[in-house]
Design a protein around this motif. Structure first.
Motif, PDB file in Angstrom:
ATOM      1  N   PRO A 197      56.669  36.726  97.936  1.00  0.00           N
ATOM      2  CA  PRO A 197      57.891  36.450  97.172  1.00  0.00           C
ATOM      3  C   PRO A 197      58.158  37.395  96.001  1.00  0.00           C
ATOM      4  CG  PRO A 197      56.279  34.689  96.897  1.00  0.00           C
ATOM      5  CD  PRO A 197      55.734  35.594  97.951  1.00  0.00           C
ATOM      6  N   LYS A 198      57.137  38.038  95.441  1.00  0.00           N
ATOM      7  CA  LYS A 198      57.401  38.927  94.305  1.00  0.00           C
ATOM      8  C   LYS A 198      57.715  40.354  94.743  1.00  0.00           C
ATOM      9  CE  LYS A 198      53.427  38.196  92.191  1.00  0.00           C
ATOM     10  NZ  LYS A 198      52.797  37.254  93.113  1.00  0.00           N
TER      11      LYS A 198
ATOM     12  N   LEU B 239      55.235  28.862 101.576  1.00  0.00           N
ATOM     13  CA  LEU B 239      54.525  29.526 100.482  1.00  0.00           C
ATOM     14  C   LEU B 239      53.379  28.680  99.922  1.00  0.00           C
ATOM     15  CD1 LEU B 239      57.519  31.259  98.667  1.00  0.00           C
ATOM     16  CD2 LEU B 239      55.853  32.272 100.224  1.00  0.00           C
TER      17      LEU B 239
ATOM     18  N   HIS C  44      64.317  34.444  99.145  1.00  0.00           N
ATOM     19  CA  HIS C  44      64.078  33.091  98.639  1.00  0.00           C
ATOM     20  C   HIS C  44      65.179  32.580  97.706  1.00  0.00           C
ATOM     21  CE1 HIS C  44      60.074  32.916 100.399  1.00  0.00           C
ATOM     22  NE2 HIS C  44      59.981  34.195 100.068  1.00  0.00           N
TER      23      HIS C  44
ATOM     24  N   ASN D 250      55.720  24.383 101.608  1.00  0.00           N
ATOM     25  CA  ASN D 250      56.324  24.632 100.286  1.00  0.00           C
ATOM     26  C   ASN D 250      56.232  23.487  99.289  1.00  0.00           C
ATOM     27  OD1 ASN D 250      57.237  27.337 100.836  1.00  0.00           O
ATOM     28  ND2 ASN D 250      58.703  26.413 102.239  1.00  0.00           N
TER      29      ASN D 250
ATOM     30  N   LEU E 224      56.086  30.993  93.531  1.00  0.00           N
ATOM     31  CA  LEU E 224      57.345  31.243  94.237  1.00  0.00           C
ATOM     32  C   LEU E 224      57.931  32.591  93.829  1.00  0.00           C
ATOM     33  CD1 LEU E 224      59.147  27.772  93.948  1.00  0.00           C
ATOM     34  CD2 LEU E 224      58.188  28.792  96.007  1.00  0.00           C
TER      35      LEU E 224
ATOM     36  N   ARG F 178      61.372  41.486  93.558  1.00  0.00           N
ATOM     37  CA  ARG F 178      61.467  40.097  94.033  1.00  0.00           C
ATOM     38  C   ARG F 178      62.902  39.713  94.404  1.00  0.00           C
ATOM     39  NH1 ARG F 178      58.852  36.910  89.366  1.00  0.00           N
ATOM     40  NH2 ARG F 178      57.593  38.799  89.316  1.00  0.00           N
TER      41      ARG F 178
END
Lengths: 496, 487
Positions: A88-89, A149, B328, A35, A43, B323
């Motif tokens: 992540p999206k 990521l 995260h 990361n 991200l 998302r």
């Protein structure tokens, strides 16, 4: 019962760009510091937007041109939507119904002896972003998962072949040729261990029965991470499908498409859970990215900048240097730098056959033993050529040249190895042949003058008498080639 | 002179003359917020210390005679869907409770470059989905003209903050009318620029192909100034337009000669409040008196705008909001069984009702077997709507219409009737679907004392024309000078 094997490969290649496909983060492989190569865009932070990396697009275009693909004048980006922690999206930016290229082919050699080749069709090649990497720590009963990521957003080219491959060995050959082409084009390092080249195989059989072809259910084998495993996994899967056909008679359409993994240790493919439901990725055009129009001028410019392809190079080397198909395949298949090395050495010493022998035997052996690439090999092409040039020039024998070659490698000294080092080794080891025939002739004349008896014997028909003369000449002229001395003495005696 | 309710031009002039400092101005803003925001509920977050520090720096610059930005020392409020580095940005959602972006949105950088002072973040309908600011997970914002009414939405907090005199300027975002409708409800000038005129980088997406940031101000000059600061190309937004930005403020006072204003027959039909219609017709008379020609035009596909909008916007939203999965950042459920359950629980808890409704609408419209009938069909009708406008603008320079069918409605009146709520955007949606600029300007009051707005729409990149036309009306009327009595 007889059957035909039907295989298509889906290959994912990471393109060698400085930055990721939709942001400025470094795309370098970096598994040790998770990361650190990330920004709001990769991200998937709220509000961040993608911007297409032109370099990635041009590398992809270059590859598609080399694969003889049709380039779309208009292409767009689509979102492929699914949930997974490494995404992540919640969607992957990919290309769905308008890939930037389609309908190409790659020629592979089917038989090295006959030189028989076959064109394997390419359905499409499209660009997308790579996902991150999930890591699961289940040691000591833990259920922790971590996500790195760094890889998320690395440009990925997906190349989908037609189901044109007819055996596991052919599939391997196709993948090897594809990898070679990609490394020649310098679009990817194709490092399978680091995941920059990944392969999925779609396999089924067409069973020939009662004059009909009955297809077995198609199975996708995922994540094949070496050439060997591609071949092994397909071989195992062919066997499994045949056994399954005999046991169940199941044919294509009877069961949903299955995804299997390969267990290399046990040598079997294993069914994977969780893909039973047909997934709906809800593809739709990404409204954050403008469609891309590709100008003819760009295509023509990229086409004219393309390097020579491996297949063309094999043909050219065979003609230019009178090499066998086998030899050129060994040279070209080692990669572009190896073939460049060969050409430089052959050009400099003027003897392609000699250069080929040394490269494919001595140098390949040393590279393997020393675990070096040709780029790391300490003897550069011009130095090798200098060494090889001394053999036909009768400065040293072939055997001495190998001695010098090993000595150069074992030198271990600092600084680059130069041709003058060859002179030093020859002098130090007394390997020089007396090449100056003028000097040799003087010695011969002197020896003949001093040995009238031996001369008379020879002229009287005693051929063996020449041996004594040769011995004397060899003693006086150190390092002379015995064969040359013999010829010169005989010539002198016959003319005298 | 009290800075409360003053226009940007007045405030900038006062600061230039040294009559009050930016610190004094910002303190007055915070005092005003303290005095009335418990009733209005415009702000989700204020950062007094940071703002006063920034104001002091601007004052210092001014004292030293250093170059100053266009908005030097002016307090500005930012809709809480726009990322501010180091300050909470929640989208009025539980999902992003406590989320602090590590970066500034492009427009926030622009505000900082212009020496504006960011006072705080304003309330909105969760993820900008709504027309009343009632869908906020945190609070309900009230209309400063009548606290029983909504300020409109989704940028209701930004509109109420200006209308109540807490700040002279604020930023909103407009996906289907979310700037223009609250501007109309609150008696302000609110503008949605051409799609791509202002970078969306850092604007938390609701529907990417429709979202656009824009200004709220008491008057046209304030809106023009803020637009001028924000507009321009940004390489970080691929949909950002590369065209140069004209000076919107320079030509503002020059009336447009031979102005032709189009009026769509489809805009004056059943459902339009009589007082609203009267106010709009009165505004048209004003333009007639100023020498403009009023022409009847037709936008035949406008009747599909609501249906198209509620196909396309939720489709994009269902994807844009994927998302928020609890992995995260953002809300993660405390209890879950496995990965899938973590997604379901986190999203189930984090999103409010309207957001879930639109995610489901959109996921359905995009799913296999329905895509062609819904999303793709929506795109085609969207094109027809744009074609209507292109044809109309061949005959007129601008199109005038109501902003909304009614003045501000009561809090709670429509909240349980999503369809009726969706219809309150009927006049504004088309501009987003067609990517056109539109402005809402004060055009009167209802008998109940609620503001009524007039909407002007223009062809792409005609912001300067819109603003000049708006200013013509503003000079001839005094609706924009009225202020509500909140305290």
């Amino acid at each position: 019962m007889d059957y035909t094997v039907v295989i298509g490969l889906e290959v994912h290649v990471q393109l060698q760009t400085q930055s990721k496909i939709f942001c400025g983060c470094s795309a370098a492989y970096n598994p040790t510091q998770p990361n650190v190569q990330t920004c709001p865009v990769c991200l998937g932070l709220p509000g961040a937007l993608p911007v297409m990396n032109r370099q990635a697009f041009e590398l992809a275009l270059k590859t598609a041109l080399a694969l003889n693909c049709e380039i779309a004048s208009y292409t767009k980006w689509d979102r492929k939507q699914y949930y997974y922690p490494d995404l992540p999206k919640g969607y992957q930016i990919s290309q769905y119904d308008c890939p930037f290229s389609k309908d190409g082919w790659l020629e592979i050699e089917m038989n090295a002896e006959t030189g028989e080749t076959r064109r394997i069709g390419i359905i499409r090649a499209h660009l997308e972003e790579d996902a991150g990497k999930n890591m699961h720590d289940e040691s000591g009963g833990k259920t922790d998962s971590q996500v790195d990521l760094n890889r998320a957003g690395t440009p990925l080219l997906e190349i989908v072949s037609q189901p044109d491959l007819r055996s596991a060995a052919e599939a391997r050959r196709y993948l090897e040729e594809l990898r070679l082409l990609l490394t020649y084009l310098n679009v990817s390092d194709c490092n399978m261990q680091e995941g920059s080249l990944r392969c999925d195989a779609n396999v089924n059989l067409h069973i020939h029965q009662d004059g009909k072809n009955i297809p077995t259910p198609i199975v996708e084998i995922k994540n094949l991470n070496s050439f060997r495993n591609v071949e092994l996994a397909i071989t195992c899967e062919i066997e499994r499908q045949f056994e399954d056909w005999k046991a169940t008679g199941r044919r294509l359409g009877d069961v949903p498409k299955e995804t299997r993994g390969f267990d290399a240790q046990r040598g079997v493919t294993v069914g994977q859970r969780g893909k039973e439901e047909a997934s709906d990725y809800r593809y739709f055009p990404d409204p954050d990215l403008a469609p891309v129009t590709v100008a003819d001028e760009l295509i023509e410019q990229l086409r004219s900048d393309l390097c020579e392809f491996p297949a063309d190079r094999r043909k050219r080397l065979a003609v230019t240097w009178q090499l066998s198909d086998y030899d050129v395949r060994v040279i070209v298949d080692q990669g572009r730098e190896f073939a460049d090395y060969f050409e430089a050495a052959a050009q400099a010493c003027g003897d392609g056959k000699q250069a080929c022998n040394w490269l494919t035997q001595d140098i390949l052996r040393e590279l393997n033993e020393r675990r070096l690439t040709i780029a790391q090999f300490p003897i550069r092409a011009e130095v090798l050529a200098n060494l090889l040039g001394r053999i036909p020039a009768r400065q040293i024998t072939n055997k001495s040249a190998r001695e010098v070659f090993l000595e150069l490698l074992n030198d271990g000294g600092a600084g680059p190895i130069t041709s003058s080092r060859i002179d030093e080794i020859i002098a130090a080891r007394g390997l020089a042949l007396v090449a100056d025939t003028g000097a040799l002739e003087q010695v011969i004349t002197a020896v003949i003058d001093k040995n009238p008896k031996a001369v008379a014997d020879f002229r009287g028909g005693k051929q063996a008498a020449v041996g004594a003369l040769i011995g004397q000449v060899m003693r006086e002229a150190k390092g002379a080639d015995a064969q040359v001395v013999r010829e010169l003495i005989i010539k002198a005696l016959q003319s005298g | 002179m009290s800075p409360i309710g003053a226009t940007t031009s007045e405030l900038l002039a006062h600061m230039e003359r040294g009559e009050f400092s930016s610190v004094a101005l910002c303190e007055a803003a915070f005092d005003r917020i303290a005095a009335c925001d418990d009733r209005v509920g415009a702000f989700l977050h204020v950062d007094r210390e940071a703002a006063l520090q920034q104001a002091a720096q601007v004052d210092d610059k001014r004292r030293r005679g250093a170059p100053l930005g266009r908005l030097a020392g002016l307090p500005v409020a930012v809709k809480d869907v726009i990322c501010t580095r180091g300050q909470p940005t929640t989208c009025a959602s539980k999902m992003l409770e406590g989320f602090t972006p590590p970066y500034d949105a492009h427009v926030v950088s622009k505000l900082r470059e212009a020496d504006a002072v960011i006072i705080g973040k304003t309330n909105l309908d969760e993820f900008a989905m709504g027309s009343s600011t009632e869908n906020s997970a945190y609070k309900t914002t009230r209309n400063p003209w009548n606290l029983a009414c909504t300020p409109g939405g989704s940028s209701g907090g930004s509109a109420a903050a200006v209308a109540a005199g807490m700040v002279p300027l604020s930023l909103g975002s407009d996906t289907g009318g979310s700037i223009r409708q609250p501007a109309g409800f609150c008696g302000l000038v609110g503008m949605k620029p051409t799609y791509g005129r202002i970078s969306r980088y850092g604007l938390i997406a609701y529907a990417s192909s429709l979202d656009q940031i824009g200004p709220f101000a008491h008057d046209v000059a304030g809106a023009a100034l803020l637009l001028e600061v924000l507009a321009g190309h940004d390489p970080r937004d691929s949909t950002s337009l590369p065209m140069p930005v004209p000076s919107y403020t320079a030509a503002l006072e020059e009336p447009l000669k031979g102005l032709k204003i189009g009026v769509a027959v489809e805009h004056f039909v059943a459902g339009l409040d009589r007082e609203v219609e009267a106010a709009v017709r009165q505004a048209l008379d004003v333009y007639r008196c100023l020498g403009a020609e009023i022409r009847e035009i037709s936008l035949p596909h406008s009747k599909y705008a609501v249906a198209v909008y509620y196909t396309i916007a939720p489709s994009e939203a269902s994807s844009n909001l994927a998302r928020y999965d609890g992995v995260h950042y953002g809300h993660r459920a405390a209890q879950f069984e496995n990965m899938i359950d973590m997604y379901c629980a986190s999203r189930g808890e984090g999103f409010g009702k309207e957001v879930k409704r639109r995610i489901m609408l959109g996921a359905y419209a995009l799913s296999a077997g329905y895509y062609d009938a819904y999303y793709l069909k929506g795109l085609k009708v969207r094109r027809l709507i744009r074609n209507d406008f292109d044809a109309a603008f061949a005959q007129c320079d601008l199109i005038a219409s109501p902003v909304a069918p009614t003045p501000a409605f009561k809090i709670g009146e429509l909240v349980n009737d999503p369809l009726a709520m969706y219809l309150s955007d009927i006049y504004t949606l088309s501009a987003n679907l067609a990517g056109l600029p539109g402005v809402s300007i004060p055009a009167g009051f209802s008998s109940g004392g609620l503001p009524i707005g007039l909407q002007l729409l223009g062809p792409p990149l005609a912001e300067d024309r819109l603003l000049r036309a708006a200013r013509m009306h503003e000079r001839a009327t005094d609706w924009h000078t009225r202020r509500p009595e909140v305290v």
